[in-house]
Write an enzyme that holds these catalytic residues in place. Structure first.
Site, PDB file in Angstrom:
ATOM      1  CD  GLU A 109      51.161  44.180  -9.132  1.00  0.00           C
ATOM      2  OE1 GLU A 109      50.166  44.686  -9.669  1.00  0.00           O
ATOM      3  OE2 GLU A 109      51.723  44.672  -8.163  1.00  0.00           O
ATOM      4  CB  CYS A 122      59.783  41.742  -8.253  1.00  0.00           C
ATOM      5  SG  CYS A 122      58.717  41.691  -6.824  1.00  0.00           S
ATOM      6  CB  CYS A 129      48.538  37.945  -0.271  1.00  0.00           C
ATOM      7  SG  CYS A 129      49.644  37.260   0.988  1.00  0.00           S
ATOM      8  CB  CYS A 133      50.760  42.249   6.100  1.00  0.00           C
ATOM      9  SG  CYS A 133      51.471  40.606   6.336  1.00  0.00           S
ATOM     10  CB  CYS A 136      50.931  44.351   2.299  1.00  0.00           C
ATOM     11  SG  CYS A 136      51.104  43.549   0.686  1.00  0.00           S
ATOM     12  CB  SER A 218      60.197  37.397   0.246  1.00  0.00           C
ATOM     13  OG  SER A 218      59.910  38.308   1.285  1.00  0.00           O
ATOM     14  CB  SER A 241      58.206  39.810   5.701  1.00  0.00           C
ATOM     15  OG  SER A 241      58.549  39.753   4.344  1.00  0.00           O
ATOM     16  CG  HIS A 243      57.501  43.886   8.321  1.00  0.00           C
ATOM     17  ND1 HIS A 243      58.393  44.515   7.488  1.00  0.00           N
ATOM     18  CD2 HIS A 243      56.803  43.017   7.529  1.00  0.00           C
ATOM     19  CE1 HIS A 243      58.219  44.054   6.249  1.00  0.00           C
ATOM     20  NE2 HIS A 243      57.272  43.143   6.254  1.00  0.00           N
ATOM     21  CB  CYS A 360      53.093  47.524  -2.889  1.00  0.00           C
ATOM     22  SG  CYS A 360      54.685  47.615  -2.072  1.00  0.00           S
TER      23      CYS A 360
HETATM   24  N1  SAH Z   1      54.466  37.386   1.253  1.00  0.00           N
HETATM   25  C1  SAH Z   1      55.882  37.603   1.104  1.00  0.00           C
HETATM   26  C2  SAH Z   1      56.232  38.447  -0.116  1.00  0.00           C
HETATM   27  C3  SAH Z   1      55.564  39.784  -0.026  1.00  0.00           C
HETATM   28  S1  SAH Z   1      56.163  41.233  -0.747  1.00  0.00           S
HETATM   29  C4  SAH Z   1      56.412  38.282   2.350  1.00  0.00           C
HETATM   30  O1  SAH Z   1      55.625  38.824   3.091  1.00  0.00           O
HETATM   31  O2  SAH Z   1      57.618  38.253   2.577  1.00  0.00           O
HETATM   32  C5  SAH Z   1      57.799  41.495  -0.268  1.00  0.00           C
HETATM   33  C6  SAH Z   1      58.042  42.483   0.847  1.00  0.00           C
HETATM   34  O3  SAH Z   1      57.393  43.746   0.672  1.00  0.00           O
HETATM   35  C7  SAH Z   1      57.584  41.946   2.190  1.00  0.00           C
HETATM   36  O4  SAH Z   1      58.614  42.114   3.112  1.00  0.00           O
HETATM   37  C8  SAH Z   1      56.412  42.838   2.499  1.00  0.00           C
HETATM   38  O5  SAH Z   1      56.168  42.887   3.880  1.00  0.00           O
HETATM   39  C9  SAH Z   1      56.862  44.149   1.907  1.00  0.00           C
HETATM   40  N2  SAH Z   1      55.780  45.122   1.720  1.00  0.00           N
HETATM   41  C10 SAH Z   1      54.478  44.874   1.448  1.00  0.00           C
HETATM   42  N3  SAH Z   1      53.790  46.013   1.367  1.00  0.00           N
HETATM   43  C11 SAH Z   1      54.664  47.025   1.575  1.00  0.00           C
HETATM   44  C12 SAH Z   1      54.555  48.441   1.628  1.00  0.00           C
HETATM   45  N4  SAH Z   1      53.381  49.026   1.425  1.00  0.00           N
HETATM   46  N5  SAH Z   1      55.665  49.150   1.861  1.00  0.00           N
HETATM   47  C13 SAH Z   1      56.854  48.545   2.061  1.00  0.00           C
HETATM   48  N6  SAH Z   1      57.024  47.212   2.033  1.00  0.00           N
HETATM   49  C14 SAH Z   1      55.939  46.454   1.803  1.00  0.00           C
END
Ligand code: SAH
Length: 369
Positions: A109, A122, A129, A133, A136, A218, A241, A243, A360
């Site tokens: 998507e 985006c 993936c 995580c 996600c 990212s 990322s 967190h 997401c």
């Molecule tokens: N793999 C890359 C891109 C992923 S998506 C990365 O991890 O950076 C981009 C951002 O969205 C990342 O920071 C990811 O951690 C965040 N993300 C993923 N799922 C999420 C969720 N359910 N709520 C908020 N942020 C989320």
């Protein structure tokens, strides 16, 4: 040899290769490809101009190419890469998500977000993936496969076409930003993602002619690949990322942290900032009672102060069945204040597209089920 970051533990499950496409090839390779088809080398530039400049892969529109050659060139260099399964819109059409089906049935998507002063896209870099995580949605389903360079580029080319043709409410517009924040870990698909950045930033007629300044990669923090990005002279923005500021929690939220720790990831980020001249963005999903405590804001502030980094706080968008949720407003405010106390610039990301599971991986996950 796998590129750094293309790690053995995220080897894609075997899948048919995507068809070769003009956007997979360097300008030189495109010339060789048209010559191999018995055509003059300059046809490569004509096709590039149609695809990267006019966003068309339809041979009927190539009036500068002899009709007899069009079909052959189109079949060999501009095959259909993906079909739209559906669009979903919200925010009065200003946010538009496209679900794509690739040639082998995998789904990805992309999301277009229109703001008064800019348009951001985006995009996905992998189907699924492998980073796992737990908060996600994309991470839950695992990795299907890497996208090809052309499959990445096409998401953007099609978005630019839709904007130009006025398909997004608000009248015709141009794309200003691209963020690799859709499905996948872009630095785990290093070669194809950097190939896509080159296609997007090469000057016409060889590429789309966008600026690297408007592109954000990212990453979960694949340190060797971050260093390689710096070595190869990229100047796109890098978002990390994070967190969590501490290894104990980050090991669970971003499992690759067991391999590259917070300190190593940030060191690689600062090196990228030095060499590229770009500020680093730190992504931090605020999860209620998990990573949103005042002491963690303070610790994060200490790690980042004086580095010119910018923190993007993302209220957690809970995945279906998740035990986690977004932080309370007062905790979010305290977290912001904790960072500002160290002089660290911080913004709370707007939660655009939440009703359509924006960015997401949730729509594709639903479709697969
Ligand atoms: N793999 C890359 C891109 C992923 S998506 C990365 O991890 O950076 C981009 C951002 O969205 C990342 O920071 C990811 O951690 C965040 N993300 C993923 N799922 C999420 C969720 N359910 N709520 C908020 N942020 C989320």
């Amino acid at each position: 040899m796998p590129a750094p970051g293309e790690l053995t533990f995220i080897a894609p499950r075997g899948a048919k290769k995507p068809p070769r496409h003009l956007a997979d090839l360097t300008p030189e390779e495109r010339r060789e490809a048209v010559v191999a088809l018995g055509e003059k080398p300059f046809r490569a530039q004509q096709l590039s101009r149609h695809y990267f400049g006019r966003f068309t892969a339809d041979p009927a529109q190539w009036t500068d190419v002899p009709a007899a050659a069009r079909g052959r060139l189109a079949d060999a260099l501009l095959p259909s890469l993906m079909t739209e399964v559906r669009h979903l819109s919200c925010d009065d059409g200003a946010t538009r998500k496209t679900l794509w089906r690739l040639h082998d049935g995998t789904m990805v998507e992309s999301v277009l977000m229109r703001y008064p002063d800019r348009v951001t896209m985006c995009v996905s870099s992998q189907a699924g993936c492998g980073m796992n995580c737990p908060f996600c949605a994309t991470g839950q389903a695992g990795l299907d496969r890497n996208l090809s360079t052309a499959e990445i580029v096409h998401q953007i080319v099609d978005g630019m076409r839709a904007l130009r043709d006025g398909e997004v409410p608000g009248g015709p517009a141009r794309l200003s930003n691209i963020v690799f924040m859709g499905m996948g870990e872009p630095l785990a698909n290093y070669r194809r993602v950097t190939g896509a950045i080159r296609r997007l930033t090469d000057e016409a007629p060889h590429g789309v002619g966008l600026s690297q300044r408007g592109i954000t990669v990212s990453t979960v923090g694949l340190v060797p690949a971050m260093r390689r990005l710096a070595d190869e002279g990229f100047s796109c923005r890098l978002a990390v990322s994070l967190h969590a500021p501490d290894d104990e929690l980050r090991d669970t939220l971003v499992p690759v942290n067991t391999r590259w720790k917070v300190r190593e990831v940030l060191d690689a980020a600062w090196e990228y900032a030095d060499r590229s001249g770009r500020r680093i963005s730190i992504e931090y999903a605020l999860i209620r009672d998990i990573n949103d405590q005042a002491w963690r804001a303070d610790r994060l502030g200490r790690l980042l102060k004086g580095r010119g980094a910018h923190v993007n706080l993302i209220p957690l968008n809970p995945t279906p069945g998740s035990k986690w949720t977004a932080s309370r407003p007062e905790d979010e405010r305290a977290f912001v204040a904790g960072l500002e106390a160290h002089g660290v610039p911080v913004t709370v990301r707007d939660t655009r597209g939440q009703e359509i599971d924006g960015a997401c991986g949730q729509l594709a996950a639903t479709e697969r089920a």
